[in-house]
Structures are given as C-alpha cells and as structure tokens.
Design a protein around this motif. Sequence first.
Motif, PDB file in Angstrom:
ATOM      1  N   SER A   9     -48.725  16.073  51.803  1.00 32.80           N
ATOM      2  CA  SER A   9     -47.280  16.143  51.619  1.00 32.80           C
ATOM      3  C   SER A   9     -46.594  14.821  51.939  1.00 32.80           C
ATOM      4  O   SER A   9     -45.636  14.435  51.262  1.00 32.80           O
ATOM      5  CB  SER A   9     -46.673  17.255  52.470  1.00 32.80           C
ATOM      6  N   LYS A  13     -44.437  13.023  49.359  1.00 30.95           N
ATOM      7  CA  LYS A  13     -43.026  12.901  49.728  1.00 30.95           C
ATOM      8  C   LYS A  13     -42.548  11.462  49.572  1.00 30.95           C
ATOM      9  O   LYS A  13     -41.456  11.206  49.048  1.00 30.95           O
ATOM     10  CB  LYS A  13     -42.818  13.359  51.171  1.00 30.95           C
ATOM     11  N   VAL A  16     -42.188  10.730  45.903  1.00 35.11           N
ATOM     12  CA  VAL A  16     -41.019  11.437  45.371  1.00 35.11           C
ATOM     13  C   VAL A  16     -39.736  10.738  45.783  1.00 35.11           C
ATOM     14  O   VAL A  16     -38.862  10.442  44.957  1.00 35.11           O
ATOM     15  CB  VAL A  16     -41.013  12.902  45.843  1.00 35.11           C
ATOM     16  N   ASN A  17     -39.602  10.449  47.075  1.00 37.23           N
ATOM     17  CA  ASN A  17     -38.355   9.876  47.588  1.00 37.23           C
ATOM     18  C   ASN A  17     -38.103   8.468  47.066  1.00 37.23           C
ATOM     19  O   ASN A  17     -36.966   8.087  46.773  1.00 37.23           O
ATOM     20  CB  ASN A  17     -38.371   9.873  49.115  1.00 37.23           C
ATOM     21  N   ASP A  20     -37.307   8.980  43.173  1.00 41.25           N
ATOM     22  CA  ASP A  20     -36.335   9.993  42.761  1.00 41.25           C
ATOM     23  C   ASP A  20     -36.947  10.990  41.775  1.00 41.25           C
ATOM     24  O   ASP A  20     -36.361  11.293  40.724  1.00 41.25           O
ATOM     25  CB  ASP A  20     -35.097   9.315  42.151  1.00 41.25           C
ATOM     26  N   SER A  22     -38.124  14.664  40.431  1.00 41.50           N
ATOM     27  CA  SER A  22     -37.509  15.985  40.492  1.00 41.50           C
ATOM     28  C   SER A  22     -38.430  16.989  41.184  1.00 41.50           C
ATOM     29  O   SER A  22     -39.616  16.723  41.426  1.00 41.50           O
ATOM     30  CB  SER A  22     -37.214  16.480  39.081  1.00 41.50           C
ATOM     31  N   ALA A  23     -37.895  18.157  41.474  1.00 42.90           N
ATOM     32  CA  ALA A  23     -38.692  19.229  42.082  1.00 42.90           C
ATOM     33  C   ALA A  23     -39.842  19.634  41.164  1.00 42.90           C
ATOM     34  O   ALA A  23     -40.950  19.923  41.620  1.00 42.90           O
ATOM     35  CB  ALA A  23     -37.799  20.432  42.394  1.00 42.90           C
ATOM     36  N   THR A  24     -39.589  19.636  39.867  1.00 46.81           N
ATOM     37  CA  THR A  24     -40.641  19.976  38.898  1.00 46.81           C
ATOM     38  C   THR A  24     -41.757  18.945  38.925  1.00 46.81           C
ATOM     39  O   THR A  24     -42.951  19.290  38.884  1.00 46.81           O
ATOM     40  CB  THR A  24     -40.045  20.057  37.484  1.00 46.81           C
ATOM     41  N   GLU A  25     -41.384  17.681  38.998  1.00 39.41           N
ATOM     42  CA  GLU A  25     -42.387  16.612  39.043  1.00 39.41           C
ATOM     43  C   GLU A  25     -43.155  16.641  40.349  1.00 39.41           C
ATOM     44  O   GLU A  25     -44.378  16.410  40.372  1.00 39.41           O
ATOM     45  CB  GLU A  25     -41.689  15.268  38.831  1.00 39.41           C
ATOM     46  N   GLN A  26     -42.469  16.967  41.441  1.00 45.34           N
ATOM     47  CA  GLN A  26     -43.167  17.106  42.721  1.00 45.34           C
ATOM     48  C   GLN A  26     -44.175  18.245  42.658  1.00 45.34           C
ATOM     49  O   GLN A  26     -45.311  18.117  43.119  1.00 45.34           O
ATOM     50  CB  GLN A  26     -42.164  17.347  43.850  1.00 45.34           C
ATOM     51  N   GLU A  27     -43.783  19.356  42.067  1.00 37.21           N
ATOM     52  CA  GLU A  27     -44.686  20.501  41.941  1.00 37.21           C
ATOM     53  C   GLU A  27     -45.897  20.134  41.089  1.00 37.21           C
ATOM     54  O   GLU A  27     -47.028  20.555  41.374  1.00 37.21           O
ATOM     55  CB  GLU A  27     -43.941  21.674  41.308  1.00 37.21           C
TER      56      GLU A  27
END
Length: 249
Positions: A9, A13, A16-17, A20, A22-27
């Motif tokens: 994670s 993380k 992701v941060n 930028d 998205s939640a979909t891309e993080q998933e």
Amino acid sequence: MPVDVNLLSDAIKNLVNENDLSATEQEALLTISYRISDVESGAYLLRQGNKTDMCFIILMGLTFSNRINGDGSRQIIAINMRDDIVNVQSGLIEFADHNIQALSQAKIAYLSHTDIFKVVEEHPAIGRALWRNTAIELSIMQEWAVNIGRKSAKERICHFICELCLRQKKVELMSKWKIAWPMTQDQIADALGLTAVHVNRILKVLRKEGLINIDKRVLTIIDWDLLRNAGDFRSAYLHYNEYLGAEKS
C-alpha cells in the motif's frame, strides 16, 4: 495472488499521490499479481546479461544496481530503498544490462512485466506514472554522473550522504538525523568512482569536522547545513515536493 494491500500500500500510495491517479486506477494497481521473497545481503535479484521479465517493489531494506566491466571492476549506478519500483524499463528490452543486488537484508515483491503492461494498456495514466518514476531514476543517474565527472572526492561523498538522507526521510526511514548506512567502503568507492582508501580518508575528515558520525551501520548527520554546503547539494533532481531543513532548491 492479488496484491496484499498491507504489504504494497505504501508504494502504491506514493505512486497514486505523486501522479494524481484515480480510485479506479489505484484499484487496478491492486489487482496485479505478485510474489514475495526475503533476500539476504548480496543476493541477486537480476543478473547482467540474463533475460528479464520482472520488476520489483522494495518492501524492506535496500538494493543496488551495478555494471561489471570486462576486467571485473564494478560501477554501482543506483541505490534503491523501500517503496521504490525498480526495473520497469527492462520490460522493453530482451536482456538485462545491469545487475540488481540486495544491499542489506530485504523483502522484495516481484511483478511480471506482462501484468504491468496489461494494466498500463487499460489505464494509460498508470503508464504515465511509471514513466515519470523511470524519468526520476534517470535524473538521479544524471546527477551521479555529474558528481563523478566534476566534483572532488569530499563533495561526492557529502552529496551522496545528503541524497540518501532525503530519500530515507521521504519513506520515513530516517530518525533523529540517523539513517541506515549498510554500505562498505568498497561499495561507496564503486558508487562514486573512488578507491576504498580514499573513501576511508574522507569519512575520517567528515567526522573530524563534525559533520557526521558512523556507528554500527548507522550514520548520524550532525550538521546538515555544513554537509549540504560541502557537497554542493541541491535536491531539485529528486523531484520531491518537500525538502529537509533549509533545503529549497
């Protein structure tokens, strides 16, 4: 198996941060399969000349990349630590052009290039994030080249310490100006284009001048400003949003 959020994670993380996503891309990142391995100091993750089909996320410990010359001499070309995503670019070539070894005891997540590229095809923003990650690796290598080509031995070593300090701070490995220092003097020499004897001499000078102290594989920075000035260290090449102390460039 799916990626264990508890293990990966932090690395995801950061990706992701910093980009930028998205939640979909993080998933999507969390669906990539992996395997975990504990490796001993000196163990090879990748050997120069071998076919390569994996990239690595450093979960614990440090690794280093190096090239071996025809005469057997070694040049260390990169140091990686927790949360670093390593060797993505080798998925675009047939053979590894360098070695990757554990610098300390380490825990490594292995992810296949095939799985990574499949996610990238479905989510181009992830591809751009990994491209940026590789661009920062190149930026660091370019800074190392300048250090070796244009700086004195003392400047090289001070700059190297400053870099490791900021990078360990970023992933919360630095505590009260103390950082992990598992490198031997031979390894430092191979990273900075020096001899081990010269490295030993300069480290003694830095201790005497009150800039650092080294004890049991832990380096303590006593005077950050003096160390930074001595190494002509400017951290813009790391592309961090936050800097340590008075470092702003």
